[in-house]
Design a protein around this motif. Structure first.
Motif, mmCIF file in Angstrom:
data_model
loop_
_atom_site.group_PDB
_atom_site.id
_atom_site.type_symbol
_atom_site.label_atom_id
_atom_site.label_comp_id
_atom_site.label_asym_id
_atom_site.label_seq_id
_atom_site.Cartn_x
_atom_site.Cartn_y
_atom_site.Cartn_z
ATOM 1 N N ILE A 1 2.686 -11.957 5.395
ATOM 2 C CA ILE A 1 1.748 -11.114 6.138
ATOM 3 C C ILE A 1 0.335 -11.609 5.845
ATOM 4 O O ILE A 1 -0.202 -11.385 4.763
ATOM 5 C CB ILE A 1 1.897 -9.628 5.741
ATOM 6 N N LYS A 2 -0.258 -12.263 6.799
ATOM 7 C CA LYS A 2 -1.597 -12.821 6.610
ATOM 8 C C LYS A 2 -2.689 -11.805 6.921
ATOM 9 O O LYS A 2 -3.799 -11.915 6.437
ATOM 10 C CB LYS A 2 -1.777 -14.059 7.493
ATOM 11 N N ASN A 3 -2.362 -10.815 7.719
ATOM 12 C CA ASN A 3 -3.324 -9.838 8.185
ATOM 13 C C ASN A 3 -3.528 -8.749 7.140
ATOM 14 O O ASN A 3 -2.606 -8.014 6.801
ATOM 15 C CB ASN A 3 -2.797 -9.239 9.508
ATOM 16 N N ARG A 4 -4.760 -8.622 6.639
ATOM 17 C CA ARG A 4 -5.067 -7.596 5.626
ATOM 18 C C ARG A 4 -4.877 -6.195 6.179
ATOM 19 O O ARG A 4 -4.472 -5.284 5.457
ATOM 20 C CB ARG A 4 -6.497 -7.761 5.122
ATOM 21 N N LYS A 5 -5.172 -6.033 7.469
ATOM 22 C CA LYS A 5 -5.033 -4.709 8.095
ATOM 23 C C LYS A 5 -3.559 -4.282 8.107
ATOM 24 O O LYS A 5 -3.246 -3.122 7.843
ATOM 25 C CB LYS A 5 -5.601 -4.739 9.512
ATOM 26 N N LEU A 6 -2.662 -5.215 8.394
ATOM 27 C CA LEU A 6 -1.233 -4.898 8.388
ATOM 28 C C LEU A 6 -0.763 -4.567 6.972
ATOM 29 O O LEU A 6 0.015 -3.640 6.766
ATOM 30 C CB LEU A 6 -0.415 -6.054 8.976
ATOM 31 N N ASN A 7 -1.254 -5.318 5.992
ATOM 32 C CA ASN A 7 -0.931 -5.003 4.601
ATOM 33 C C ASN A 7 -1.361 -3.581 4.258
ATOM 34 O O ASN A 7 -0.630 -2.846 3.598
ATOM 35 C CB ASN A 7 -1.617 -5.984 3.641
ATOM 36 N N LYS A 8 -2.542 -3.225 4.704
ATOM 37 C CA LYS A 8 -3.048 -1.874 4.454
ATOM 38 C C LYS A 8 -2.178 -0.839 5.166
ATOM 39 O O LYS A 8 -1.848 0.202 4.593
ATOM 40 C CB LYS A 8 -4.498 -1.773 4.934
ATOM 41 N N THR A 9 -1.767 -1.144 6.393
ATOM 42 C CA THR A 9 -0.949 -0.222 7.179
ATOM 43 C C THR A 9 0.396 0.050 6.520
ATOM 44 O O THR A 9 0.879 1.183 6.537
ATOM 45 C CB THR A 9 -0.731 -0.785 8.610
ATOM 46 N N ILE A 10 1.004 -0.962 5.942
ATOM 47 C CA ILE A 10 2.326 -0.760 5.325
ATOM 48 C C ILE A 10 2.230 -0.205 3.901
ATOM 49 O O ILE A 10 3.254 0.040 3.269
ATOM 50 C CB ILE A 10 3.187 -2.043 5.347
ATOM 51 N N GLY A 11 1.009 -0.015 3.405
ATOM 52 C CA GLY A 11 0.839 0.658 2.118
ATOM 53 C C GLY A 11 0.717 -0.236 0.902
ATOM 54 O O GLY A 11 0.950 0.222 -0.216
ATOM 55 N N ILE A 12 0.334 -1.483 1.089
ATOM 56 C CA ILE A 12 0.189 -2.380 -0.064
ATOM 57 C C ILE A 12 -0.921 -1.889 -1.006
ATOM 58 O O ILE A 12 -0.786 -1.983 -2.227
ATOM 59 C CB ILE A 12 -0.072 -3.837 0.391
#
Length: 157
Positions: free
Chosen positions: A41-52
């Protein structure tokens, strides 16, 4: 249902050991360099969305912070390359553990009860996949520091 989650927790802890063993074997192969730069997952926003970010908070503020003491930025003299190497070891060990538990979850769903697998996989995602994704994000951040450090060293010469 509780016994499924309990089994998932147990097998996930065991998978950490399995992951470390197979990672040590894998480190001796030519393929290790190729898989040491995985980036799901290169996208920081997606990481944030999935709860990283929430997962990172849990790791930093609970007993999990005591598990891998080699991955710590103590001060400015810390060897960033060595920390990145330790992060890669943790990341790949968790990925191996994730695959190991996934195989067991599929087997248990087919042979025991169809709810066994999803229950185990929930625990597996939290205990193996998320730590691996967190290491990938941390390595990306660390790579920026390593490049910045290399530029500083080059400019001081």
């Amino acid at each position: 249902m509780i016994k499924y989650f309990t089994f998932g927790i147990s097998i996930s802890f065991i998978s950490w050991i399995v992951g470390m063993i197979f990672n040590n074997i894998l480190m001796k192969t030519e393929y290790y360099e190729k898989i040491s730069n995985l980036n799901f997952i290169k996208n920081r926003k997606l990481n944030k969305t999935i709860g990283i970010n929430q997962f990172k908070w849990i790791v930093k503020n609970t007993f999990f912070k005591f598990f891998n003491q080699k991955i710590k930025l103590e001060n400015k003299n810390t060897d960033l390359i060595e920390i990145r190497k330790e992060m890669t070891i943790a990341e790949i060990s968790h990925l191996i553990g994730f695959v190991f538990v996934t195989i067991i979850a599929i087997y248990m769903s087919v042979t025991k009860n169809y709810l066994y697998g999803p229950s185990i996989m929930i625990v597996n995602i939290i205990m193996n996949l998320y730590p691996s994704l967190l290491q990938q994000e941390n390595k990306r951040r660390l790579d920026i520091l390593i490049k910045r450090q290399a530029k500083t060293v080059a400019n001081s010469k």
